[in-house]
Write a protein that holds these residues in place. Structure first.
Motif, PDB file in Angstrom:
ATOM      1  N   GLN A 124     -84.163 -18.521  39.132  1.00  0.00           N
ATOM      2  CA  GLN A 124     -83.634 -17.287  38.569  1.00  0.00           C
ATOM      3  C   GLN A 124     -84.784 -16.310  38.391  1.00  0.00           C
ATOM      4  OE1 GLN A 124     -80.549 -16.665  38.446  1.00  0.00           O
ATOM      5  NE2 GLN A 124     -79.460 -18.599  38.194  1.00  0.00           N
TER       6      GLN A 124
ATOM      7  N   MET B  31     -78.415 -13.969  39.919  1.00  0.00           N
ATOM      8  CA  MET B  31     -77.152 -14.598  39.549  1.00  0.00           C
ATOM      9  C   MET B  31     -75.991 -14.158  40.442  1.00  0.00           C
ATOM     10  SD  MET B  31     -77.480 -14.948  35.436  1.00  0.00           S
ATOM     11  CE  MET B  31     -79.002 -15.653  34.779  1.00  0.00           C
TER      12      MET B  31
ATOM     13  N   ASN C 180     -77.428 -20.096  41.653  1.00  0.00           N
ATOM     14  CA  ASN C 180     -76.756 -20.511  40.411  1.00  0.00           C
ATOM     15  C   ASN C 180     -76.443 -22.000  40.403  1.00  0.00           C
ATOM     16  OD1 ASN C 180     -76.816 -17.960  39.359  1.00  0.00           O
ATOM     17  ND2 ASN C 180     -74.806 -17.412  40.135  1.00  0.00           N
TER      18      ASN C 180
ATOM     19  N   PRO D 228     -77.706 -23.187  36.757  1.00  0.00           N
ATOM     20  CA  PRO D 228     -76.456 -22.539  36.362  1.00  0.00           C
ATOM     21  C   PRO D 228     -76.429 -21.963  34.953  1.00  0.00           C
ATOM     22  CG  PRO D 228     -76.217 -24.930  36.303  1.00  0.00           C
ATOM     23  CD  PRO D 228     -77.594 -24.647  36.816  1.00  0.00           C
TER      24      PRO D 228
END
Lengths: 528, 375
Positions: free
Chosen positions: A425, A433, A439, A443
């Protein structure tokens, strides 16, 4: 960075601190790993977490959070005691050494162990390894700067580089790794409250006159402005009436989010210009849609000061426009005509008013970027800074004492929390995202905790827990991981659900205005 | 410059000590084909496609890992060299599911092979990298038409359980470029050669799927793979190379500033590859290579929005800009410039940051401007 990315491979000792390089600067980390694996370089990692890079390290020093000045002073104490300092460099190129030397007397390995938890013999070994290098490179990131003592930490690293003479030559340097693609450029361009482009001070009347002439205006303020971390309290107090936020998401990236939200609500007028309707944009009075990097021409300046081209590959969706066009339109409609044919025309103006960019043009960086300072069209750029002298002439040692972090653990909040990013990320996740594949790998928010602490609080991997600080409380899942060291937990700050910055401390470094994201005290308990 | 010379294809060429025959040839624009050779990694000579004929030598030698020496007389496309390369290519084509049409045959055998391959890779088409394959290029260049098909089932099933990379072992030619890319370039040490002889396979320790290994999905192996054994999941059977246009630009994630190519089809970024220049020399990370979906996200803002009674409505640029300009002017004129602030972004270009700070200072008349460097 004082030196370049490729230059790291020239070092024979590399000291990495406050940087989880393999996750946050993955491609740069390959240079470090190759230097260790194939060129015999020694690696010292100083980090509170057992990050991936520790597997490549010859020495891993594990300091308590917020004790950086202490271990750096400790290294210098040992270096002086063992007479491993570079006397000719200190004599010829620096000043203030005596005061530093006197201050360092008390930072004995035992004294430092008491503060940092780093075993004295490890500190001594690291000092000898770093000082003994032919070329020693220091790499650091937000783990050094996001403290109330962030400026002190950086100055202390500069002290260490100067005392060992590891500056101004290949394979050396004090090298901050910039976390965002164009942080360097945003600073270079004067996106700061106290300077115009190329760090020309706004308080300097001559500079203001020069810019007034270049821009065809009068009355430029010589009063330095507010940092982001000061603007929000002013908004809260009602003194700041309007905010124009371009491509930023303080509703997730800032410390103490509850306070941020209240501050933004106090504004009379909030304009947000972005590519998505971010948490911050949702609070705006007007939202202006902008083009993303793939939809525009221009330049970014990377962490090694290399100015590189950005080229349009696709057209922006719907009515979205380049940010410069939008800003120029607002200016023109306020009575100050700002008209540019394209980004090249803007860059030509930048080169005219920015000494360190004066010799750079789109033509010159068509194939490969140039490192500023590049003052003339014939200048080849400057891959390594400070080869002959420092910006101020002689390098100034700062005698800096360690101060504890703003918040300590206590009975009620017995664990330290530190924050950071994950490989999969990026920052507040507005970009990453949108990729389901990323993701899938990362997540949701979580708290990384050591096996021992998990046992102590009777937690299993995957449990839902609440984590609370003096400022807020979040609910996240537990991950028991080898990276965590007893007494300290880690939460990534990307996620709006389980946002780490609900917990973090907004206490600021008095000079840089950077909040102490990297240390606060929390408590943990099973979610009801 | 060194004064030592060797002769390649009748040309006297100088070389530096330590240079390989391949490096000297490339420097002088003489094309010796390679397959396993990976820039920046130790040459192994494993695939032998770079063999050349050296006068006086008993056997053909591999150019990628043989140092140049004074007086050598080298032929890069002699009859013996061409014959050897044809045989190597033939063996590679016969070693797996290389169902590109250059195998050229109307035999029943070919048809049943094609049907078998399509069954195994779940496609109704030719190999996913048809037209973008080094082995196919070489088969075309040397006009190799393999007649020997391996009719047996694929030894190892495809691995599709991670979100980024499909591993199709039936198309792997064991050249080792992926292993070098992972161990010598990115140094993630996630994959290695495993098993022996006909069982040979590129594996993670314990032969687990990539998702349960040390793999960080940088995709260096995919970029290094010369055939269809490693393909980006999103690109497989979705994007043909000649349908796309490449634009070189700078990555928009961290501050390293990797140079990359955005591959575009129908005004949409469909693939990203690393450019072979500083600072990244072809390398990327998982975000740079696979994190491009935000560009074309349906959630992108497409119109100016004005909030009325707590909800947003779409507006024209003229309306939105006039509103913003009017409000800013009113606040500046009533409360002074210092009652306003601007936050710029590390995500914007230098040009845009420059314009924003010029606007703040010259128009709003304040120095209240900052950005996220602190955060």
């Amino acid at each position: 960075m004082t030196n370049t990315i490729a230059d790291i491979e020239q070092a024979d000792v590399i000291l990495v601190t406050g940087s989880n390089t393999t996750e946050n600067h993955p491609v740069l980390s390959t240079v470090i790993k190759r230097a260790v694996k194939f060129r015999g370089a020694k690696l010292i990692v100083v980090d509170p977490r057992r990050i991936k890079l520790t597997e490549f390290a010859h020495l891993w020093l594990r300091p308590n959070l917020g004790t950086d000045v202490a271990w750096i002073n400790g290294l210098m104490h040992v270096i002086l005691k063992e007479k491993l300092n570079k006397a000719d460099f200190i004599a010829n190129r620096t000043e203030g050494f005596d005061a530093l030397s006197k201050m360092l007397e008390k930072y004995t390995p035992d004294f430092v162990e008491g503060i940092t938890g780093i075993p004295a013999e490890n500190l001594e070994a690291a000092a000898k390894m770093f000082a003994g290098a032919k070329a020693g490179s220091i790499l650091y990131c937000m783990g050094i700067t996001q403290h109330i003592s962030g400026t002190d930490n950086v100055k202390s690293l500069a002290n260490l580089a100067m005392i060992t003479g590891h500056l101004g030559a290949p394979g050396t340097g004090v090298n901050p790794l910039r976390g965002q693609n164009n942080v360097q450029g945003a600073c270079d361009m004067g996106g700061l409250p106290n300077v115009y482009t190329a760090y020309q001070p706004v308080a300097d009347l001559a500079m203001a006159r020069k810019m007034e002439e270049a821009w065809g205006v009068t009355g430029l303020s010589t009063q330095p402005g507010l940092t982001v971390t000061k603007m929000l309290p002013k908004a809260h107090a009602g003194e700041l009436k309007a905010l124009y936020i371009i491509g930023e998401n303080p509703m997730l990236s800032d410390a103490d989010l509850n306070h941020v939200e209240k501050s933004l609500k106090h504004l009379d007028f909030l304009v947000v210009q972005d590519i998505f309707l971010t948490e911050t944009a949702q609070m705006a009075d007007v939202v202006l849609p902008s083009a993303c990097f793939a939809e525009k021409d221009g330049t970014f300046s990377n962490t090694e000061r290399r100015v590189q081209r950005v080229r349009q590959a696709v057209t922006a969706p719907g009515q979205a426009k380049e940010d410069w066009w939008i800003t120029a339109q607002i200016a023109s409609r306020m009575g100050y005509p700002m008209q540019y044919a394209d980004s090249r025309a803007i860059f030509e103006e930048i080169a005219r008013v920015t000494p360190s960019y004066a010799g750079i043009s789109y033509r010159r960086i068509e194939d490969e970027g140039l490192h500023w300072p590049c003052p003339t069209e014939e200048h080849p750029g400057t891959p390594i800074l400070h080869t002959q002298q420092f910006t101020r002439g002689k390098g100034l040692f700062h005698a800096i004492e360690w101060i504890p972090p703003a918040e300590q653990v206590d009975e009620e909040y017995p664990l330290y929390l530190t924050t950071g990013r994950l490989l999969y990320q990026y920052h507040t996740g507005t970009m990453t995202m949108k990729s389901e594949d990323l993701n899938e790998r990362a997540p949701e928010s979580f708290v990384e905790i050591s096996g021992k602490d998990a046992a102590k609080y009777n937690l299993q991997d995957g449990d839902q827990v609440t984590i609370a600080s003096r400022r807020g409380e979040i609910r996240v899942r537990v991950r028991i991981q080898d990276k965590a060291v007893e007494g300290t937990v880690f939460i990534p700050f990307h996620f709006a659900q389980g946002a780490a910055n609900q917990l973090t401390n907004g206490a600021l470094d008095p000079v840089s205005g950077i909040p102490e994201f990297k240390v606060c005290a929390v408590k943990i308990g099973k979610a009801a | 410059m060194s004064t030592q010379t060797l002769t390649i294809n009748g040309r006297d060429l100088s070389f530096e000590p330590g240079e390989t025959i391949l490096a000297v040839a490339r420097r002088h624009h003489i094309d010796i084909p390679t397959l396993c050779h990976l820039k920046g990694a130790t040459p192994t000579g494993a695939c032998r496609i770079c063999v050349v004929e050296v006068s006086g030598a008993q056997n053909l030698i591999t150019a990628c890992n043989t140092p140049a020496a004074a007086g050598l007389v080298v032929q890069t496309e002699s009859a013996a060299v061409v014959a050897a390369r044809k045989q190597i290519i033939q063996l590679m084509l016969g070693s797996g599911n290389h169902n590109c049409a250059v195998r050229g045959s109307d035999h029943q055998e070919w048809t049943s092979f094609q049907v078998k391959v399509q069954g195994e890779d779940g496609s109704s088409q030719l190999c996913p990298v048809w037209g973008d394959c080094r082995l196919q290029d070489l088969a075309y260049r040397y006009q190799v038409s393999a007649e020997r098909f391996d009719a047996g089932p694929a030894r190892y099933a495809m691995e599709t359980v991670n979100p980024f990379i499909v591993r199709d072992f039936s198309r792997c030619i064991q050249c080792g470029r992926c292993v070098q890319a992972c161990n010598e370039v990115q140094v993630n040490n996630a994959i290695q050669f495993g098993y022996k002889g006909p069982e040979a396979k590129i594996i993670t320790p314990g032969d687990r799927p990539l998702k349960d290994s040390d793999c960080v999905f940088c995709g260096e192996c995919v970029q290094a793979c010369p055939v269809g054994a490693l393909v980006e999941k999103d690109v497989r059977y979705a994007v043909r190379p000649w349908e796309t246009q490449k634009t070189r630009t700078t990555c928009s994630y961290c501050g390293v500033g990797c140079q990359l190519y955005l591959h575009v089809r129908d005004n949409k970024v469909v693939k990203v590859t690393g450019a072979e220049v500083a600072p990244n020399h072809g390398s990327l990370c998982v975000k740079g290579r696979f994190g491009y979906h935000f560009i074309n996200s349906p959630e992108r803002l497409t119109d100016p929005l004005i909030k009325e009674n707590g909800t947003f409505r779409k507006a024209s640029w003229d309306e939105a800009l006039d509103l913003v300009a009017g409000k800013f002017k009113q606040i500046r004129d009533t409360h002074g410039g210092d009652s306003m602030g601007v936050l710029v972004s590390a995500r914007m270009t230098n040009e845009e940051n420059y314009v924003a700070q010029k606007f703040t200072r010259a128009v709003l008349k304040t120095n209240n401007i900052d950005h996220c460097a602190r955060l």
